[in-house]
Design a protein around this motif. Structure first.
Motif, mmCIF file in Angstrom:
data_model
loop_
_atom_site.group_PDB
_atom_site.id
_atom_site.type_symbol
_atom_site.label_atom_id
_atom_site.label_comp_id
_atom_site.label_asym_id
_atom_site.label_seq_id
_atom_site.Cartn_x
_atom_site.Cartn_y
_atom_site.Cartn_z
ATOM 1 N N LYS A 1 0.751 -1.267 -0.396
ATOM 2 C CA LYS A 1 -0.079 0.089 -0.070
ATOM 3 C C LYS A 1 0.670 0.937 -0.001
ATOM 4 O O LYS A 1 2.420 1.140 0.984
ATOM 5 C CB LYS A 1 -1.049 -0.039 1.055
ATOM 6 N N GLY A 2 0.606 1.763 -1.199
ATOM 7 C CA GLY A 2 1.591 3.061 -1.176
ATOM 8 C C GLY A 2 1.776 4.107 0.088
ATOM 9 O O GLY A 2 2.980 3.885 0.216
ATOM 10 N N ARG A 3 1.111 4.836 0.873
ATOM 11 C CA ARG A 3 1.246 5.205 2.021
ATOM 12 C C ARG A 3 2.147 4.538 3.493
ATOM 13 O O ARG A 3 3.278 5.074 3.909
ATOM 14 C CB ARG A 3 -0.229 5.428 2.966
ATOM 15 N N PHE A 4 1.809 2.953 2.587
ATOM 16 C CA PHE A 4 2.963 2.561 4.179
ATOM 17 C C PHE A 4 4.623 2.590 3.846
ATOM 18 O O PHE A 4 5.677 2.136 4.569
ATOM 19 C CB PHE A 4 2.248 0.422 3.891
ATOM 20 N N HIS A 5 4.639 2.492 2.490
ATOM 21 C CA HIS A 5 6.628 3.093 2.132
ATOM 22 C C HIS A 5 6.967 4.028 3.056
ATOM 23 O O HIS A 5 7.816 4.178 3.125
ATOM 24 C CB HIS A 5 6.505 3.456 0.741
ATOM 25 N N PHE A 6 6.180 5.083 3.770
ATOM 26 C CA PHE A 6 6.640 6.564 3.809
ATOM 27 C C PHE A 6 6.536 6.626 5.635
ATOM 28 O O PHE A 6 7.499 6.691 6.023
ATOM 29 C CB PHE A 6 5.785 7.378 3.128
ATOM 30 N N ILE A 7 5.232 5.750 5.717
ATOM 31 C CA ILE A 7 5.792 5.322 6.848
ATOM 32 C C ILE A 7 6.447 4.564 7.535
ATOM 33 O O ILE A 7 7.310 4.702 8.670
ATOM 34 C CB ILE A 7 4.206 5.110 7.492
ATOM 35 N N THR A 8 6.865 3.468 6.960
ATOM 36 C CA THR A 8 7.995 2.545 6.891
ATOM 37 C C THR A 8 9.137 3.219 7.310
ATOM 38 O O THR A 8 10.173 2.721 8.091
ATOM 39 C CB THR A 8 7.924 1.363 6.352
ATOM 40 N N ASP A 9 9.430 4.309 6.445
ATOM 41 C CA ASP A 9 10.696 4.843 6.059
ATOM 42 C C ASP A 9 10.934 6.260 7.532
ATOM 43 O O ASP A 9 11.971 6.034 7.442
ATOM 44 C CB ASP A 9 11.249 5.646 5.169
ATOM 45 N N HIS A 10 9.632 6.788 7.463
ATOM 46 C CA HIS A 10 10.037 7.977 8.373
ATOM 47 C C HIS A 10 10.100 6.894 9.808
ATOM 48 O O HIS A 10 11.761 7.053 11.051
ATOM 49 C CB HIS A 10 8.598 7.957 8.775
ATOM 50 N N LEU A 11 9.601 5.896 9.970
ATOM 51 C CA LEU A 11 9.738 5.188 11.782
ATOM 52 C C LEU A 11 11.244 4.722 11.565
ATOM 53 O O LEU A 11 11.889 4.813 12.876
ATOM 54 C CB LEU A 11 8.896 3.955 11.703
ATOM 55 N N THR A 12 11.665 4.177 10.734
ATOM 56 C CA THR A 12 13.027 3.655 10.595
ATOM 57 C C THR A 12 14.195 4.696 11.140
ATOM 58 O O THR A 12 15.089 4.505 11.752
ATOM 59 C CB THR A 12 13.165 3.114 9.211
ATOM 60 N N ARG A 13 13.934 5.638 11.120
ATOM 61 C CA ARG A 13 15.174 6.988 10.857
ATOM 62 C C ARG A 13 14.913 7.490 12.747
ATOM 63 O O ARG A 13 15.434 8.114 12.512
ATOM 64 C CB ARG A 13 14.183 8.256 9.754
#
Length: 490
Positions: A194-206
């Motif tokens: 799902k498109g938005r999950f990529h951005f959420i995952t990247d943000h939380l990783t950082r």
């Protein structure tokens, strides 16, 4: 992942005139938001289409967005959300996206749900005012319709679980009511495309020490409740935020990770402590005299945006804040005009213990079995929808210090209702709250107090659901985590 409780076409002004312990500032007059009413094309949050603004978005529009959620008491409703883990019955491994797809298609075809698609992939279902969606790790979430009584709410949950179970059994998959994936590693979890999950995952990783694990392997049950005015919102926000750790303790149900005890009663709640601290936690300014719609707007304006949706595509905001976006400081998005839909999506990427949208969302409880799913809304409705109970709560928490509230938030995931608070176990506070909740439900007149039965023993004994699971694990389960999949299967 929230449920919209307030109609954009109906807004009312109600000032209760009741004594408020916190002496808040003068309440804004709640009125219909010009943004929602006609300043812009108001499209659903789930839409990936561009929203064209007819006028520049202002801070006043953002304040008006919250004011447009005001509803008279006779129109207050109850919205519930709950998440659950899917697993293969034979292997106990997390279900794959292909199995999720088959499940959603099966529910749609058999029970008349409309499919929600993203780039030709099914990512959810919708039926009237309720929806089924997917969390990043494949957790299945029901966002229920706004309903008048707890009987209706619990019937909706039962109906949903029946539909899911009927289709799931044919696919040889099951669903688990618990707050954290008990056996599989993060590497085993299905990642939903799902498109938005990529951005959420990247943000939380950082931004966090726990990384995206907090989204991939946790499940919660939440309740969304209305307010009548800014003053009413302030009172309910303060009461529910202060008491959120008590709810976390009562509903603690995530003591296992990677097949063994993890040292917590609610590891789900604990993981949020080490998540993005700017957009999670107890947001202490809620207890300041200056708090209101505008103060929450200021808070959200200065949080980094995770993404924008335009023409079914997700655009990277590269850490710029919503304030930057409104002032045109995001150079690579300088051609994009901020909309109220962007604001609504941005609010959904903030994860405090209580979240403000056009309603208040209680976020402190672990996922659990059916009885607990029905008990959580009963607990909060009894406390917040009855004026006498709400005022009693405000009087109770009036002198709780920021340090005490933060201590409860930090300690409760470890020691639950045995957490010491002012020289007594937190269980005694919970007993007083349960009595207030029952009294509040009785005064509502819908014969709803029975929904609290599932937590009566928990509060009376101080033994949380997590502690009961640990006793089984160390006893008759023979320290074999596989038994939890049968014990907590819906």
């Amino acid at each position: 992942m929230a449920l919209l409780l307030s109609s954009s076409g109906i807004v009312a002004v109600i000032n209760s005139g009741a004594y408020v312990s916190f002496s808040p500032k003068q309440s804004l007059t709640c009125k219909r938001s010009k943004v929602v009413a006609g300043n812009q094309v108001n499209m659903p949050t789930s839409s990936a289409s561009s929203v064209v603004a007819t006028k520049p978005l202002t801070k006043e529009d953002l304040i008006a967005y919250f004011a447009s959620g005001c509803k008279p008491k006779e129109m207050w409703r109850i919205g519930t959300e709950h998440e659950k883990f899917g697993f293969e019955v034979k292997t106990l491994r997390p279900i794959k996206y292909e199995q999720i797809t088959a499940l959603l298609n099966g529910i749609a075809e058999r029970y008349g749900w409309d499919k929600v698609m993203e780039k030709e992939r099914i990512i959810g279902l919708k039926q009237g005012m309720r929806s089924i969606s997917l969390e990043p790790g494949g957790q299945l979430e029901l966002s229920g319709a706004p309903l008048e009584t707890l009987h209706q709410t619990c019937d909706e949950i039962r109906s949903h679980l029946h539909e899911v179970k009927t289709v799931a059994e044919e696919l040889e998959i099951g669903f688990l009511g618990i707050g954290y994936e008990p056996k599989s590693s993060l590497e085993d979890v299905t990642i939903v495309p799902k498109g938005r999950f990529h951005f959420i995952t990247d943000h939380l990783t950082r931004a966090s020490t726990t990384g995206p694990d907090v989204f991939f392997r946790t499940c919660t049950v939440q309740v969304n409740l209305d307010y009548s005015s800014e003053t009413d919102m302030i009172r309910k926000f303060r009461a529910s935020l202060a008491l959120q750790p008590v709810a976390t303790a009562i509903f603690a149900n995530s003591p296992f990770s990677n097949g063994k005890p993890n040292g917590f009663l609610s590891v789900r709640s604990h993981m949020y402590i080490d998540s993005d601290k700017k957009r999670t936690g107890m947001i202490p300014f809620v207890f300041d005299d200056s708090f209101g719609f505008e103060r929450y707007v200021e808070y959200a304006l200065d949080l980094p945006m995770l993404f924008l949706i335009r023409n079914e595509s997700y655009l990277d905001c590269k850490g710029m804040t919503f304030r930057d976006f409104m002032s045109g400081k995001i150079s690579h998005l300088s051609d994009e005009q901020p909309t109220i839909n962007d604001w609504e999506i941005h609010l959904g990427t903030i994860y405090p213990e209580v979240r403000l949208k056009r309603y208040l969302e209680m976020r402190g409880a672990d996922g659990g079995p059916l009885g607990m799913l029905c008990a959580l809304p009963a607990f909060w409705v009894g406390l917040l929808y009855d004026e006498d109970s709400l005022q009693a709560v405000l009087d109770m928490i009036y002198d709780w210090t920021p340090e005490e509230r933060e201590m409860l938030r930090t300690q409760v995931p470890i020691t639950g209702l045995k957490t010491m608070f002012r020289d007594i176990p937190l269980r005694h506070v919970a007993e007083d709250l349960l009595k207030l909740a029952k009294d509040g439900l009785e005064r509502r007149g819908y014969n709803e107090t029975g929904f609290l039965n599932a937590v009566t023993e928990v509060v009376k004994t101080g033994v949380t659901p997590a502690e009961k699971l640990l006793k089984l694990y160390n006893g008759e389960w023979g320290q074999n985590i596989d038994h939890v999949f049968q014990g907590l299967r819906y």
